[in-house]
Design an enzyme around this catalytic site. Structure first.
Site, PDB file in Angstrom:
ATOM      1  N   GLU A 103       0.820  -1.211   0.000  1.00  0.00           N
ATOM      2  CA  GLU A 103       0.000   0.000   0.000  1.00  0.00           C
ATOM      3  C   GLU A 103       0.858   1.266   0.000  1.00  0.00           C
ATOM      4  O   GLU A 103       1.696   1.449   0.893  1.00  0.00           O
ATOM      5  CB  GLU A 103      -0.911   0.003   1.229  1.00  0.00           C
ATOM      6  CG  GLU A 103      -1.862   1.186   1.277  1.00  0.00           C
ATOM      7  CD  GLU A 103      -2.811   1.134   2.461  1.00  0.00           C
ATOM      8  OE1 GLU A 103      -3.340   2.184   2.844  1.00  0.00           O
ATOM      9  OE2 GLU A 103      -3.029   0.022   3.009  1.00  0.00           O
ATOM     10  N   LYS A 109      -7.052  -0.558  12.196  1.00  0.00           N
ATOM     11  CA  LYS A 109      -6.429  -1.054  10.959  1.00  0.00           C
ATOM     12  C   LYS A 109      -5.254  -0.161  10.586  1.00  0.00           C
ATOM     13  O   LYS A 109      -4.215  -0.631  10.119  1.00  0.00           O
ATOM     14  CB  LYS A 109      -7.466  -1.092   9.832  1.00  0.00           C
ATOM     15  CG  LYS A 109      -6.965  -1.766   8.546  1.00  0.00           C
ATOM     16  CD  LYS A 109      -6.378  -0.797   7.549  1.00  0.00           C
ATOM     17  CE  LYS A 109      -5.947  -1.504   6.265  1.00  0.00           C
ATOM     18  NZ  LYS A 109      -5.276  -0.592   5.315  1.00  0.00           N
ATOM     19  N   ASP A 134       4.984 -13.450  12.513  1.00  0.00           N
ATOM     20  CA  ASP A 134       3.605 -13.849  12.236  1.00  0.00           C
ATOM     21  C   ASP A 134       2.658 -12.661  12.429  1.00  0.00           C
ATOM     22  O   ASP A 134       2.180 -12.405  13.534  1.00  0.00           O
ATOM     23  CB  ASP A 134       3.223 -14.995  13.176  1.00  0.00           C
ATOM     24  CG  ASP A 134       1.866 -15.605  12.842  1.00  0.00           C
ATOM     25  OD1 ASP A 134       1.126 -15.008  12.034  1.00  0.00           O
ATOM     26  OD2 ASP A 134       1.543 -16.667  13.407  1.00  0.00           O
ATOM     27  N   HIS A 186      -2.400  10.314  -0.249  1.00  0.00           N
ATOM     28  CA  HIS A 186      -2.430   8.907  -0.647  1.00  0.00           C
ATOM     29  C   HIS A 186      -2.509   8.761  -2.168  1.00  0.00           C
ATOM     30  O   HIS A 186      -1.773   7.980  -2.766  1.00  0.00           O
ATOM     31  CB  HIS A 186      -3.627   8.210   0.007  1.00  0.00           C
ATOM     32  CG  HIS A 186      -3.773   6.777  -0.399  1.00  0.00           C
ATOM     33  ND1 HIS A 186      -3.036   5.764   0.179  1.00  0.00           N
ATOM     34  CD2 HIS A 186      -4.566   6.184  -1.319  1.00  0.00           C
ATOM     35  CE1 HIS A 186      -3.369   4.609  -0.373  1.00  0.00           C
ATOM     36  NE2 HIS A 186      -4.301   4.839  -1.272  1.00  0.00           N
TER      37      HIS A 186
END
Length: 410
Positions: free
Chosen positions: A79, A251, A267, A364
């Protein structure tokens, strides 16, 4: 060296590599590892049914100072704007930087007992023989025992008419899954004999309520502006009362943390489950908090469970993962946890600042323009030309990119 590097994003890849080499004291072999590609036989031994190796870009987050030490932090993800935002967030937190602390590396393993003839009697027998159970568990790892780590205590509780035995285990610098599961399987037979019950699941828990990391930073209120400070605090309050917002809020935190975990082959799925479960204990909410001090500065903090390893597993089988750890000069799992929590706080602050100020899409989409240009067929020097033209037009889209490419080629 100082991690506050001006214009790092404008440097050539070769110049960035030279700077990283000097900052982290890398060898020529380390530098060769940057172009290393995992052989197919090595990949085939790592997971099943291998047919290829996936390429993920790895970037460097700059400007981090954590507990008085400067870091360059490798981040791997697909991203755009995440690495830039994280670096920007860390820059706002300087010159003091982040203050962070991680608790001991305590994890839980669970043994599920069913068909328990007399639960109250079973609990007494387990605690009467607690020391023997812990001793048995600790025979499974000489390494942990030699470090005064390993199985430390036992807890028992009822769940759905079943008796759940929890072993609390100090896993030191390991993530802990393999040794915990080995210990549980080894002692479960003895616990069955003590209680007359049958054991079903014997498995570690990815919720690490005893393995928690805290990070704190002061973001300059004068640079931010008081309106932005107030809006960031409002945004965090919004997340406290709205689960839809809280999910996206967290998130954003994991955008940063997962990227570092991926770069080091830890992980990240376990960390995702851990963080979101922890955020749900008292009703799902944000993992960060913000307030304003008397001078108008924004005070940000995060409290997040972090279970990561710096020994064993893929962290020691992947040359690039080992290189990422070397770039950060990480000495152990608790230090690594403080880095991850600081990254999560920086990433969250940067996202909230963008949302509360110019909106998330402005920066972005500018960074995303290159990806769109490539998808539309731009190559080489044309990529920057197409991206730049879309930004000038304020139309960053696949259709616009195709039109610009045709115009250049025409």
């Amino acid at each position: 060296m100082d991690s506050l590097i001006h214009g790092f994003h404008n440097m050539s890849i070769e110049d960035r590599r030279k700077l990283i080499k000097e900052f982290s004291g890398l060898t020529e072999e380390d530098m060769e590892t940057m172009d290393y590609r995992m052989p197919m036989d090595a990949a085939g031994n790592m997971i099943e049914n291998v047919y290829t190796v996936m390429d993920y870009p790895v970037g460097i987050a700059t400007n981090f100072r954590i507990n008085g030490r400067d870091y360059l932090i490798p981040m791997s993800l697909e991203e755009p704007s995440v690495v830039a935002a994280c670096s920007n967030g860390a820059k706002y937190a300087r010159p003091v930087g982040f203050t962070a602390y991680s608790t001991a590396s305590l994890m839980r393993g669970e043994i599920e007992l069913y068909n328990v003839p007399d639960p109250d009697y079973a609990i007494i027998k387990i605690f009467q023989n607690k020391e023997k159970i812990l001793e048995m568990a600790n025979t499974r790892s000489r390494t942990l025992s030699s470090m005064n780590a390993g199985a430390k205590s036992i807890e028992v509780h009822y769940v759905n008419n079943e008796l759940i035995v929890n072993l609390v285990i100090d896993v030191a610098d390991a993530m802990g899954a393999n040794i915990i599961n080995t210990m549980l399987e080894y002692v479960s037979g003895y616990i069955e004999e003590l209680t007359g019950a049958k054991s079903n699941l014997r498995i570690m828990s990815n919720l690490t309520t005893e393995r928690v990391t805290y990070a704190y930073a002061k973001f300059d209120g004068k640079k931010l502006g008081q309106e932005t400070v107030d809006r960031i605090i409002m945004a965090n309050e919004f997340a406290k009362h709205d689960i839809y917002r809280a999910t996206t809020h967290n998130k954003g935190i994991m955008n940063g943390i997962d990227a570092v975990l991926l770069a080091t082959m830890n992980d990240f799925r376990a960390q995702e489950a851990n963080a979101h479960a922890y955020a749900s204990i008292n009703g799902y909410g944000p993992l960060t908090d913000y307030r304003k001090d008397a001078d108008g500065n924004l005070i940000g903090s995060i409290k997040i469970p972090v279970a990561v390893g710096t020994v064993g597993g893929a962290t020691k089988t992947s040359r690039k993962a080992m290189l990422a750890m070397k770039i950060m000069k990480i000495s152990g799992s608790t230090e690594f946890a403080t880095v991850l929590a600081s990254v999560g706080l920086a990433q969250n602050f940067a996202a909230l600042r963008a949302l509360a100020d110019e909106g998330i899409q402005s920066g972005h989409m500018k960074l995303h323009a290159r990806n769109i240009a490539i998808a539309a067929g731009a190559t080489g020097d044309m990529i920057e030309k197409v991206a730049g033209e879309m930004i000038l037009r304020k139309n960053i889209s696949y259709t616009a990119a195709k039109e610009i490419i045709e115009k250049i080629r025409g």
